[in-house]
Design a protein around this motif. Structure first.
Motif, short mmCIF file in Angstrom:
data_model
loop_
_atom_site.label_atom_id
_atom_site.label_comp_id
_atom_site.label_asym_id
_atom_site.label_seq_id
_atom_site.Cartn_x
_atom_site.Cartn_y
_atom_site.Cartn_z
N LEU A 171 47.60 -68.38 41.69
CA LEU A 171 46.96 -69.67 41.98
C LEU A 171 46.44 -69.74 43.41
CD1 LEU A 171 49.63 -71.99 40.34
CD2 LEU A 171 47.24 -71.86 39.65
N SER A 172 46.79 -68.72 44.23
CA SER A 172 46.35 -68.78 45.63
C SER A 172 45.92 -67.39 46.12
CB SER A 172 47.49 -69.32 46.50
OG SER A 172 47.04 -69.46 47.82
N PRO A 173 44.68 -66.96 45.75
CA PRO A 173 44.22 -65.64 46.21
C PRO A 173 43.65 -65.71 47.62
CG PRO A 173 42.71 -66.55 44.58
CD PRO A 173 43.70 -67.63 44.92
N LEU A 174 44.37 -66.38 48.51
CA LEU A 174 43.91 -66.61 49.88
C LEU A 174 44.86 -65.94 50.86
CD1 LEU A 174 43.37 -70.36 49.18
CD2 LEU A 174 41.51 -68.91 49.94
N SER A 175 44.39 -65.72 52.08
CA SER A 175 45.28 -65.08 53.06
C SER A 175 46.37 -66.08 53.44
CB SER A 175 44.49 -64.66 54.29
OG SER A 175 44.10 -65.80 55.01
N LEU A 176 47.50 -65.54 53.91
CA LEU A 176 48.65 -66.40 54.24
C LEU A 176 48.36 -67.30 55.44
CD1 LEU A 176 51.55 -63.87 53.65
CD2 LEU A 176 50.90 -65.78 52.21
N LEU B 284 39.07 -52.13 53.05
CA LEU B 284 39.71 -52.18 51.73
C LEU B 284 41.04 -51.46 51.89
CD1 LEU B 284 38.77 -53.35 49.03
CD2 LEU B 284 38.24 -51.04 48.29
N GLU B 285 42.10 -52.11 51.42
CA GLU B 285 43.43 -51.56 51.66
C GLU B 285 44.20 -51.46 50.35
OE1 GLU B 285 46.90 -52.44 55.01
OE2 GLU B 285 45.52 -54.02 54.46
N SER C 192 41.90 -61.08 48.68
CA SER C 192 41.83 -60.98 47.21
C SER C 192 41.64 -59.50 46.87
CB SER C 192 40.69 -61.83 46.65
OG SER C 192 39.45 -61.37 47.14
N PHE C 193 42.02 -59.13 45.66
CA PHE C 193 41.87 -57.75 45.21
C PHE C 193 40.53 -57.58 44.53
CE2 PHE C 193 46.40 -57.96 45.89
CZ PHE C 193 46.66 -56.71 46.45
N GLY D 105 41.31 -52.44 45.69
CA GLY D 105 42.07 -52.67 46.92
C GLY D 105 41.99 -54.11 47.39
N LEU D 106 42.70 -54.37 48.47
CA LEU D 106 42.77 -55.70 49.07
C LEU D 106 41.66 -55.82 50.12
CD1 LEU D 106 44.82 -58.24 49.32
CD2 LEU D 106 45.55 -57.11 51.41
N LEU D 107 40.88 -56.87 50.01
CA LEU D 107 39.79 -57.11 50.97
C LEU D 107 40.39 -57.77 52.21
CD1 LEU D 107 36.71 -56.79 50.92
CD2 LEU D 107 36.56 -59.10 50.03
#
Length: 525
Positions: free
Chosen positions: A447-452, A193-194, A218-219, A181-183
Motif C-alpha cells: 500500500l506504500s511503494p514510497l521511500s521511508l 537500480l539496486e 519502487s521495484f 531492482g529498486l529505483l
C-alpha cells in the motif's frame, strides 16, 4: 446386531488410520448414531468426525465417549467451526509475517516474530529484501520470463531476467538486458537500480515509460543495454502482477490474511454458503467523517434512519474524524464528538444489534505519529461510546484488514494519489490516474511503494501493508475524487471525502462482489 458390529469395525479402522485410539463405549456411541444411515452417508460422517477431531489438537490420541459426543454434535449442526468467523477485523499489528522459502518454492509463516516497534537497523534493509524476494519469485514464473521445458521451442517473447552482479562482472557491452531492482537515488540527482547483489547507475535520457506511477523506492523492470558501467534504460515497466488463483499454490492452506483461524478461510464451504445466502448484505464505506460538523451529523442521522430496518454487515468510518485541528484540545473535542455519535446511534436498536461500526483513524486523528501502520484511537477517548454501544463499535488501526466469510478486504486512509504523483519520477502522459495507481499498488504488492523519507513505516510491520496474495477488495480512502477500478479480479475503491463529494459514499455487496455509488439526498430538493 451383526450390522452394528460391522459399523463398529468401520469406525474403529477409520479412527486408527487417523492416529487415534478410540475407547469401546465411544465406538458404540458412534456406531449407534450412524446405524440408520446409508453406507456413503456413513463414510462422509466418519470423515467429518475424524477431520474435526484432528483440528482440535487434542493433548493425547485416546478418544473418550465425551469427545465423540461433542464432536458429533458440532458436526451435525450446520454451524461453523470455532475458527470460522463470519466477520473479523484484523488490526495491522497482528498480520502474519510470511517468508518465501526458495528451496521449497513456497511461503512459510515466520513464527519467531518479536514485533518490536523499534528493532535493530538491519530490519530497514530486510523489509526491502523481503519485498524484492516476493516480486522476484512472482516475476520469474510469469509467462514472459518462465523458461520452457523444451529449449528448442523457446519463442521470441521469452526474456532473460538478470541480477545486477551479472552486469557488474561484465567488461564488454551487454544488449537486451532486463533487470528487476529498486529505483533509488544513491547520490543526489542520479538514479540507480539496486538489488541484493549490487547497484548500477542508470542513464534514463532515452527511457520510454510504460503505464504506472514510478516512484523512488519502487521495484521496476529496466530494459536496455549495459555499457561502460552504466545501464542505459530504453524501457521502464512495472513488474507483472499476479491474480489470486495463480498465487494460491505457493501458499497452500496457510492463513495469509490474519485472524484466529490457522487455515485459509477462503476455502470454507460453510462460510461460502452464508455469503451466497446473504444477498442483501453490504459494507458501507465513508471517508473524512467529521463528527464535529452539524451538516455531517445530520446526514449521518439520515443514513442510520435509512439503514435501520435493513442493517448492513458493517459501516466503516474512515478519518479524519474532526473537521479542523483543535491543538491541545483535539482529544477532548474528539471524545465529546464520539460521545455525541453514541447518543445519536443509541435509539437505532436494530442497527446497533446487527451492524458493526468500524473506525479507521486518519493522519490528523489523535494520538499517533505519521508512521504506518498507525495504532487505533486511544481507549481513553473512545471509552464512553464503547460503554454506550458495547461490542458493536470497533476502533482499529490504519491500515486494517476485514475478513467477511470467504472474502478479504484491506482498508487504508491515506492520500495516496497526491503522494504517488508528487513523488513519481515521470508523470504519465496518457491514461487515468486511478488506473495507474491501481496497477502500481498491485504490482508493488504494498500500500506504500514510497521511500521511508516520504512515508515512514515501522520496519517490522511492513507486512501490514502487504497486498500479496491479492485481496478481494482494497479500499484506499483518499481526498481524490471517488473511483472504482478492477484489476486481476481485485477491486480498488476510493469512497472520496464524505463532506466534499455532496455526501457520497461507497457500498460493497459481497454476494455479488459489486461496488455501488451511493449518496445521501439533499433535503432541499
Amino acid at each position: 446386531m451383526g450390522d452394528l458390529q460391522h459399523i463398529r469395525a468401520e469406525v474403529n479402522n477409520a479412527f486408527k488410520l487417523s492416529g487415534f485410539i478410540i475407547r469401546r463405549e465411544a465406538t458404540t456411541f458412534v456406531a449407534e448414531q450412524l446405524a440408520p444411515l446409508a453406507y456413503a452417508e456413513r463414510q462422509k460422517m466418519i470423515d467429518k468426525l475424524t477431520a474435526h477431531l484432528l483440528h482440535q489438537c487434542l493433548s493425547q490420541p485416546v478418544l473418550e465417549k465425551q469427545h465423540l459426543e461433542l464432536a458429533y454434535k458440532e458436526c451435525q449442526s450446520s454451524g461453523l467451526e470455532e475458527s470460522e468467523t463470519v466477520l473479523n477485523v484484523i488490526d495491522a499489528f497482528s498480520v502474519p509475517k510470511l517468508c518465501y522459502d526458495s528451496e521449497r518454492k513456497k511461503f512459510v509463516k515466520d513464527i519467531n516474530v518479536n514485533n518490536s516497534l523499534y528493532p535493530e537497523p538491519k530490519w530497514k534493509a530486510q523489509l526491502l529484501i523481503d519485498r524484492y524476494t516476493v516480486i522476484w519469485q512472482r516475476t520469474i514464473r510469469n509467462k514472459l520470463f518462465a523458461k520452457e521445458l523444451l529449449p528448442s521451442m523457446e519463442d521470441e517473447n521469452k526474456f532473460q531476467l538478470r541480477k545486477i552482479e551479472v552486469l557488474l562482472s561484465s567488461s564488454s557491452r551487454l544488449d537486451d538486458v532486463i533487470v528487476l531492482g529498486l529505483l533509488t537515488q544513491l547520490t543526489e540527482g542520479k538514479f540507480y537500480l539496486e538489488d541484493p547483489t549490487g547497484s548500477v547507475l542508470l542513464d534514463m535520457s532515452q527511457t520510454r515509460y510504460h503505464s504506472g506511477l514510478f516512484t523512488e523506492s519502487s521495484f521496476v523492470l529496466a530494459e536496455g543495454y549495459y555499457d561502460d558501467k552504466v545501464l542505459n534504460v530504453m524501457g521502464l515497466v512495472l513488474p507483472p502482477s499476479e491474480n489470486r488463483t495463480t498465487s494460491l499454490p505457493y501458499f497452500g492452506n496457510l492463513n495469509t490474511f490474519g485472524g484466529k483461524s490457522k487455515t485459509l478461510l477462503k476455502n470454507s464451504q460453510s462460510l461460502l454458503k452464508i455469503e451466497a445466502e446473504n444477498e442483501d448484505g453490504m459494507l458501507v464505506f465513508l471517508s473524512d467523517v467529521w463528527f464535529d460538523n452539524l451538516k455531517v451529523m445530520s446526514k449521518l442521522k439520515t443514513l442510520f434512519l435509512g439503514y435501520n430496518d435493513f442493517p448492513p454487515i458493517a459501516i466503516i468510518f474512515l478519518g479524519e474524524f474532526l473537521s479542523c485541528p483543535y491543538g491541545y484540545e483535539h482529544s477532548t473535542q474528539l471524545k465529546a464528538a464520539l460521545t455525541n455519535l453514541g447518543d445519536i446511534l443509541h435509539p437505532f436498536t436494530k442497527l446497533r444489534e446487527s451492524c458493526k461500526f468500524i473506525f479507521v483513524p486518519g493522519r490528523g486523528d489523535p494520538a499517533a505519529p505519521n508512521i504506518l501502520p498507525r495504532p487505533p484511537i486511544p481507549s481513553s477517548i473512545t471509552e464512553e461510546i464503547r460503554n454506550k454501544l458495547g461490542d458493536s463499535v470497533i476502533f482499529t488501526t490504519n491500515p486494517c484488514r476485514v475478513q467477511y466469510c470467504t472474502q478479504e478486504f484491506v482498508i487504508i486512509r491515506q492520500d495516496l494519489v497526491t503522494k504517488m504523483c508528487r513523488n513519481s519520477i515521470h508523470f504519465p502522459e496518457t491514461g487515468d490516474i486511478p488506473d495507474h495507481l491501481t496497477k502500481t499498488l498491485l504490482s508493488q504488492c504494498t500500500l506504500s511503494p514510497l521511500s521511508l523519507g516520504v512515508q515512514p513505516m515501522y520496519w517490522k510491520h511492513a507486512d501490514a501493508l502487504n497486498l500479496y496474495p491479492m485481496p478481494d477488495l482494497v479500499v484506499v480512502a483518499d481526498n481524490f475524487q471517488p473511483y472504482t477500478r478492477s484489476y486481476q479480479n481485485c477491486q480498488v475503491v476510493n469512497p472520496g471525502s464524505f463532506p466534499h463529494t455532496e455526501f457520497s459514499f461507497k457500498v460493497y455487496i459481497p454476494a455479488s462482489r459489486t461496488v455501488e455509488d451511493s449518496q445521501i439526498p439533499n433535503e432541499d430538493t
